[in-house]
Design an enzyme around this catalytic site. Structure first.
Site, PDB file in Angstrom:
ATOM      1  N   LYS A  69      -0.046  -5.198  -7.914  1.00 45.92           N
ATOM      2  CA  LYS A  69       0.734  -6.378  -7.544  1.00 45.92           C
ATOM      3  C   LYS A  69       0.029  -7.287  -6.535  1.00 45.92           C
ATOM      4  CE  LYS A  69       4.825  -6.138  -9.662  1.00 45.92           C
ATOM      5  NZ  LYS A  69       5.450  -7.265 -10.378  1.00 45.92           N
ATOM      6  N   SER A 326      -0.540   1.924 -12.745  1.00 45.25           N
ATOM      7  CA  SER A 326      -0.277   0.669 -12.042  1.00 45.25           C
ATOM      8  C   SER A 326       0.043   0.816 -10.562  1.00 45.25           C
ATOM      9  CB  SER A 326       0.869  -0.076 -12.721  1.00 45.25           C
ATOM     10  OG  SER A 326       2.052   0.709 -12.708  1.00 45.25           O
TER      11      SER A 326
END
Length: 525
Positions: A69, A326
């Site tokens: 992110k 992720s």
């Protein structure tokens, strides 16, 4: 999963959608490497051998905020003009985007207000405050990302902050697309499919668009938690769908509605979507740990869970498959749950409720039905003079072994209920077997330790003397060096000396817990 979502839905161009040229230009010009690093694309030899395919893990858990992110958040904020920087920014996030915004705010000297749901893992909330320091104000509200977004939208309107959207923004999508750019650069050879975790769709949209523009032969597959499948439902229906509720185990992808831009891009470029359940996610977390010694968060393991499901469903052999790990912002207190559910998710633990006659010899026949299989859990409390109900977990090689176990119990005359896929039993009932029993007279409670190795519990059961009835039994394999068993045995007062002699023959350390105050309060009549 449909063969190709892209094949059955026409490319849609809306005002919200980036053009191919614009997205490619933004991706190549993204300023992510001022704070982010190019993460490794690692071969996973254990998984590759087990699945019969070459598995690659894109290690976004290695970023400074332990999540991809950071890429999109920084790329967006680095492009703000002086007036926007002076007003400050606002963001809504379940945690990982918030960390990216916090670090970007501190690096760029921009004030940031970050709204997070109260359900966000504490490790992420603490990290946001640490990374942002005095540049960041954290507001906790609501139960999901969508609730936090509502509050952030109100504050945005009231104060004129620049909204840094976690997924539905051109610069954010371009920042996330650099993950796909790196995959193609790091692996220029044949690549069958790339698996991408999906919440609001920023990562999937960016990666899919970039890869399909340059290497259209590569399949791009999105993976969602079955209870947070907004993108899957949206693509299936041809329009954005808003979920009433989302599951919170995979908190990083708990989004009720995907973005307009991300939906349009995914509709054009994504080849398919997969749903995976909690057990499969837990199994994938363990797989990543075994390969890397890193513990991904649930959202971080989504893509690998989907890769494994896809390979099994399509019977793939000798293909190269990449999964994006992720993030690794895992709450420590979730690890017990993950470990407990991973065996079932890997289809290596069967869970049964078995009914046996409450008579001498039944216990030994039950053990005989198990054969040489390793017992992972055993819960029993006497409650009926005629029948005993046992909750047992058994280590298996695959799901096909469940039928053989059921047959073995049947051949011994035992009724057996397969609970392997029963969520209520796995989550709650396994911990509720027992209680006070009027039949547990003359009960002696003992705690035993024994070396934990395959078959150890079966051998322990084989040593139990047939002259005294077992009225309580609890065991759970937690992967420790020593197993711990709690056993209630009905021994008349006059036979206690003989019972003490029997304990001496077992060869296991033991402790008498018959006077334990918790036992007296909760389990004794």
């Amino acid at each position: 999963m449909s063969a190709s979502l892209a094949a059955r839905t026409s490319a849609v161009v809306t005002d919200a959608m980036l053009s191919d040229h614009d997205l490619l230009r933004r991706t190549l010009a993204a300023r992510v490497y001022e704070v982010a690093r190019e993460t490794a694309l690692e071969h996973a030899p254990l998984l590759s051998a087990r699945l019969g395919n070459r598995v690659l893990l894109k290690r976004e858990d290695q970023q400074p905020v332990f999540s991809f992110k950071l890429r999109g958040a920084y790329n967006k904020m680095a492009g703000l003009n002086p007036a926007q920087r002076a007003r400050g920014v606002i963001a809504a996030s379940a945690g990982n985007h918030a960390q990216g915004v916090a670090l970007a705010a501190a690096r760029l000297g921009i004030r940031a207000v970050i709204v997070m749901p109260v359900t966000a893992p504490q490790v992420k909330v603490d990290a946001v405050r640490r990374l942002g320091g005095s540049s960041v104000e954290v507001i906790l509200t609501g139960d999901s990302y969508s609730d936090a977004q509502t509050t952030a939208a109100r504050l945005h309107a009231e104060h004129g902050y620049t909204f840094v959207h976690p997924f539905d923004d051109a610069d954010v999508i371009a920042g996330q697309a650099t993950v796909g750019m790196e995959i193609l650069r790091q692996h220029p050879g044949p690549l069958h499919a790339v698996f991408v975790p999906v919440g609001g769709g920023g990562l999937l949209a960016g990666v899919a668009a970039y890869i399909k523009m340059l290497r259209p032969e590569i399949q791009v597959i999105g993976v969602q938690a079955a209870d947070s499948d907004a993108m899957t439902r949206s693509l299936e229906s041809g329009e954005r769908v808003a979920l009433d509720e989302v599951g919170l185990f995979s908190d990083g992808t708990a989004v009720k509605q995907v973005g307009a831009q991300t939906f349009a891009l995914c509709r054009q470029y994504v080849d398919g979507m997969l749903r995976v359940d909690t057990d499969a996610i837990c199994a994938a977390i363990r797989d990543v740990f075994q390969e890397t010694r890193s513990v991904p968060e649930p959202a971080g393991a989504l893509a690998l869970a989907g890769l494994k499901q896809y390979a099994a469903e399509h019977g793939l052999r000798d293909a190269t498959l990449a999964a994006i790990v992720s993030g690794a912002n895992m709450n420590f207190d979730r690890l017990r749950f993950v470990a407990e559910r991973a065996e079932v998710g890997e289809q290596r633990e069967a869970v049964f409720a078995v009914t046996i006659p409450e008579e001498r010899g039944s216990f030994r026949r039950f053990c005989a039905a198990l054969g040489q299989r390793n017992i992972t859990e055993f819960n029993y409390r006497i409650g009926n003079a005629a029948q005993a109900h046992i909750f047992v977990g058994i280590q298996t090689q695959d799901r096909d072994e469940n039928a053989a176990l059921a047959m073995a119990f049947h051949e011994q005359g035992f009724a057996a209920l397969d609970l392997t896929d029963d969520e209520l039993a796995k989550l709650h009932l396994r911990h509720m077997v027992g209680g006070r029993s009027p039949l547990a007279h003359n009960e002696q409670l003992y705690h035993f330790d024994f070396p934990e190795r395959p078959g150890a519990l079966t051998r322990f059961l084989g040593h139990m003397h047939p002259d005294w009835n077992i009225s309580l039994f609890h065991y759970r394999n937690h992967g420790a060096d020593y197993g711990r068993i709690l056993v209630g045995i009905q021994v008349p007062a006059g036979e206690r000396p003989l019972f003490q002699q029997f304990l001496g023959t077992l060869g296991y350390p033991y402790r008498n817990e018959s006077d334990n105050p918790a036992y007296r309060l909760l389990l004794c009549e």
